[in-house]
Design an enzyme around this catalytic site. Sequence first.
Site, PDB file in Angstrom:
ATOM      1  N   GLU A 160       8.932  15.195  16.223  1.00 58.13           N
ATOM      2  CA  GLU A 160       9.493  15.045  14.883  1.00 58.13           C
ATOM      3  C   GLU A 160       8.835  16.070  13.952  1.00 58.13           C
ATOM      4  O   GLU A 160       7.625  16.047  13.766  1.00 58.13           O
ATOM      5  CB  GLU A 160       9.228  13.618  14.388  1.00 58.13           C
ATOM      6  CG  GLU A 160       9.934  13.307  13.093  1.00 58.13           C
ATOM      7  CD  GLU A 160       9.741  11.852  12.650  1.00 58.13           C
ATOM      8  OE1 GLU A 160       8.677  11.277  12.926  1.00 58.13           O
ATOM      9  OE2 GLU A 160      10.661  11.321  12.012  1.00 58.13           O
ATOM     10  N   LYS A 186       0.869  -1.185   0.000  1.00 58.07           N
ATOM     11  CA  LYS A 186       0.000   0.000   0.000  1.00 58.07           C
ATOM     12  C   LYS A 186       0.905   1.234   0.000  1.00 58.07           C
ATOM     13  O   LYS A 186       1.505   1.572   1.021  1.00 58.07           O
ATOM     14  CB  LYS A 186      -0.895  -0.022   1.236  1.00 58.07           C
ATOM     15  CG  LYS A 186      -2.217   0.710   1.065  1.00 58.07           C
ATOM     16  CD  LYS A 186      -2.108   2.216   0.993  1.00 58.07           C
ATOM     17  CE  LYS A 186      -1.931   2.847   2.354  1.00 58.07           C
ATOM     18  NZ  LYS A 186      -1.813   4.331   2.254  1.00 58.07           N
ATOM     19  N   GLY A 204       2.343   3.491  13.875  1.00 58.19           N
ATOM     20  CA  GLY A 204       3.016   2.228  14.188  1.00 58.19           C
ATOM     21  C   GLY A 204       2.444   1.589  15.441  1.00 58.19           C
ATOM     22  O   GLY A 204       2.209   0.375  15.498  1.00 58.19           O
ATOM     23  N   GLU A 208       9.257   0.542  11.177  1.00 53.79           N
ATOM     24  CA  GLU A 208      10.337   1.529  11.026  1.00 53.79           C
ATOM     25  C   GLU A 208       9.661   2.876  11.171  1.00 53.79           C
ATOM     26  O   GLU A 208       8.942   3.314  10.282  1.00 53.79           O
ATOM     27  CB  GLU A 208      11.026   1.337   9.675  1.00 53.79           C
ATOM     28  CG  GLU A 208      12.427   1.898   9.658  1.00 53.79           C
ATOM     29  CD  GLU A 208      12.443   3.355   9.276  1.00 53.79           C
ATOM     30  OE1 GLU A 208      12.294   4.202  10.190  1.00 53.79           O
ATOM     31  OE2 GLU A 208      12.584   3.647   8.083  1.00 53.79           O
ATOM     32  N   GLY A 220       6.595   4.473   8.777  1.00 52.25           N
ATOM     33  CA  GLY A 220       5.777   5.677   8.893  1.00 52.25           C
ATOM     34  C   GLY A 220       5.887   6.256  10.285  1.00 52.25           C
ATOM     35  O   GLY A 220       6.899   6.059  10.964  1.00 52.25           O
ATOM     36  N   SER A 221       4.848   6.918  10.725  1.00 46.80           N
ATOM     37  CA  SER A 221       4.915   7.626  12.001  1.00 46.80           C
ATOM     38  C   SER A 221       4.823   6.655  13.176  1.00 46.80           C
ATOM     39  O   SER A 221       4.237   5.574  13.081  1.00 46.80           O
ATOM     40  CB  SER A 221       3.795   8.650  12.103  1.00 46.80           C
ATOM     41  OG  SER A 221       2.565   7.982  12.276  1.00 46.80           O
ATOM     42  N   THR A 222       5.409   7.079  14.304  1.00 50.05           N
ATOM     43  CA  THR A 222       5.358   6.266  15.515  1.00 50.05           C
ATOM     44  C   THR A 222       3.918   6.092  15.976  1.00 50.05           C
ATOM     45  O   THR A 222       3.521   5.012  16.429  1.00 50.05           O
ATOM     46  CB  THR A 222       6.231   6.914  16.610  1.00 50.05           C
ATOM     47  OG1 THR A 222       7.610   6.773  16.218  1.00 50.05           O
ATOM     48  CG2 THR A 222       6.050   6.243  17.952  1.00 50.05           C
ATOM     49  N   CYS A 241      13.128  10.101   8.254  1.00 52.08           N
ATOM     50  CA  CYS A 241      12.891   9.650   9.620  1.00 52.08           C
ATOM     51  C   CYS A 241      14.177   9.687  10.436  1.00 52.08           C
ATOM     52  O   CYS A 241      14.154   9.882  11.641  1.00 52.08           O
ATOM     53  CB  CYS A 241      12.294   8.254   9.619  1.00 52.08           C
ATOM     54  SG  CYS A 241      13.120   7.143   8.494  1.00 52.08           S
TER      55      CYS A 241
END
Lengths: 303, 498
Positions: B408, B203, B260, B277, B255-257, B311
């Site tokens: 971030e 995706k 995640g 990641e 992607g973003s924490t 990142c």
Amino acid sequence: MSEANGNTGRVPVEKTYKLFVKGEFIRSESGRSLPVPDAVTGGVTNVARASRKDVRDAVIATKAGHHSWAGKTAYLRGQVLYRLAEVMEGRRGELVEARKGAGASAANAAREVDASIDRVIHYAGWPDKISLLVSSLNPVAGPHYNVSHPEPTGVVAVVAPDGDAPALLGLVSTVLPVIVSGNGALVLAPESDPRTAVVWSECLATSDLPGGVVNMLTGLRSELVSQVARHMEVQALDVWKSTTVDDALAKEAAVLGADNVKRVKVRDGRGKTFDQWASDDAQGLHCIEPFLELKTVWHPVGL
Amino acid sequence: MATDITKKTHETKLAPRRERAGWTYAPSPEAKDHVRLKGRYDLFIDGKFVAPHSGKHFATHNPADESHIADVAEGDEHDVDTAVRAARKAFEGTWGKMRGSERGKYVYRIARRIQERARELAIVESVDGGKPIKESRDVDLPLAAAHFFHYAGWADKLDYAFAGRRARPLGVAGQIIPWNFPLLMAAWKIAPAIACGNTVVLKPAETTPLTALLLAEIIQECDLPPGVVNIVTGAGKTGGALVDHAGVDKIAFTGSTDVGKRIQRAIAGTNKRLTLELGGKAANIVFADAPIDQAVDGIVNGIYFNQGHVCCAGSRLLVEESIHDVVVRKLSRRIEQLRVGDPLDKNTDVGAINSKMQLEKIHELVAAAVSEGCAIHQSSAKIPTKGYFFAPTFFTGVSQSHRIAQEEVFGPVLSVITFRTPDEAVEKANNTMYGLSAGIWTDKAAKVFWMAKRMRAGVVWANTFNKFDPTSPFGGYKESGFGREGGRAGLAPYLEMV
């Protein structure tokens, strides 16, 4: 609840079963205890019932233990773990009696203690070999020196096998692969046999292992698992499903663990036979690797 | 129905800019007349491009001028299900059973065709995502091809990879990738997965789907068995359907924490494997004994590369107090020299911010830093009037508790923090929930190793920054995620050991 020895009239001294935190044997700060039946004497002993505050204190101790332990050389960690096997061999009788107290037959208890000591010897050889097998000098396409090597994850909470699992072998098989690399382990002892966990903690306490590397909490999983799973200074969870950790509790731990992206390993110890626990497949690098981080360092090469 | 993306003219939007030093730069646009994009893209499932179940498409825009590029299919649960079934069929029917040496040859083909079409892919990457052409051309594309080439060679060597264990593929991998390195992230995900014998449903990010769809065309041309690679475009909901699908054996997410963690919760209690990641807030640590000019270049590369949409960006500069003023002076001068503007101009250093939403987030965090009392230093670069741009910026007077030092930004914004001793540098560097990367600048080798050992980060760049290679494992500590991509370590997430 031992009887006075009729022949000499001497009254034996009973053991108080405490928590093992920061290298010390302490009562639960809550003052609570749990009665545990003794299959040999038919009596009941009390073990400490750890609280949420005990979990928090144990996390702090585990973190400090990890820092101290990870700072030792791999060679030294190997020698300390070898020393643990020596101490267990010396306390062999006590470990066998503890397992019998939880209902194991004399023959099975002896077999389990032997297998457990041998497993400690197996892991005593690992600290200075992990990096040899997992590290690499990476041939990057450019003028850089580039190496990857493993480091311990940090504070690992182990929800040890329980129920049918052989308590001592279950503890050794789950705690040793966590600590060989320099992690600290916060262990929730099996409810089915907390006394063996405490006797084993006495082996740990006298083996030159720095205080806090392994911390053993006895008590009820129903109240402790969620506490360790949600603690933000715990970096990894090793959860063994058992009679005291069903699918729902294991899932709850995994959900809570996501709050700080814990490395969560959930495995099913239910129905695993003694031979499976004792087999060579139940030890080794693949048991160590889930609690390692790989660090890659780049540096330019040139004049 | 071809859309000619060459219609965009540089001259109208990007007049040559006069530098403070008096230099002017003539436009140097990358020729793009050979790029032909379709007006509309469907989903790539079971080897064919198929219309989405909902019949809906969404637009993808050029962030440099806000123009419409193409329409892309919006995959829903039904499409994800069709794709997962196709992947399962391919895994069980052909790919999972194929000899590694044969599988490898298909993966090599992909690497070769990416190299052949590198220029076209680089242009589309820059148009769809906003990154400077010199970066898509010199970094993203060569690395994407190299990643396929590296993992192609692993396909018949998996039993060498893990001592004492035999390796088996897992089955179907669901992979969700971000918008900062669209094609490169697709390569990082697909290459190891299929080399190991898995099949995938990928995706791509909502704002940057095009290069993944061109990759689908390449995969079709390479004649891979249908269903080995499926690409389902869409937004977060599409990704959620992939995470929740019972037929997926493994999820790989970059992607973003925040997202995640949601994925980690969603798969709790299932047998799905997971690698994450996630975000970062890397410290780039500069000691007084560092070669200062090289370090300043490293700082610039660390934070302004790819508009800071990285990142592992070196977004916190930890500078030894005694050289703070000289570093700030050099940095101020250096950011004036960065050329901000048209991503397709070969001289552009800082391109377009990927989306309006991201630009707003950067503005928000920068405003917070200003209101918290941090001193702003910003390039006086003339920003194009159309499109999403943000001038290279850094803050001094930043303390660790400021939002700009903790969150971030994912933009060209750096926080400068000082330290006095190596211990203090270690303490400050590790004082974040993240642990993806770190930078160390010093001329003393022993200090490099002393520092590297203490960084709680998966990648440590010493006297360099933002270097990547398919043989070099990449991934985080702590809340930057788990699992590694690259090298031998990058195989493990896609294999079961028996």
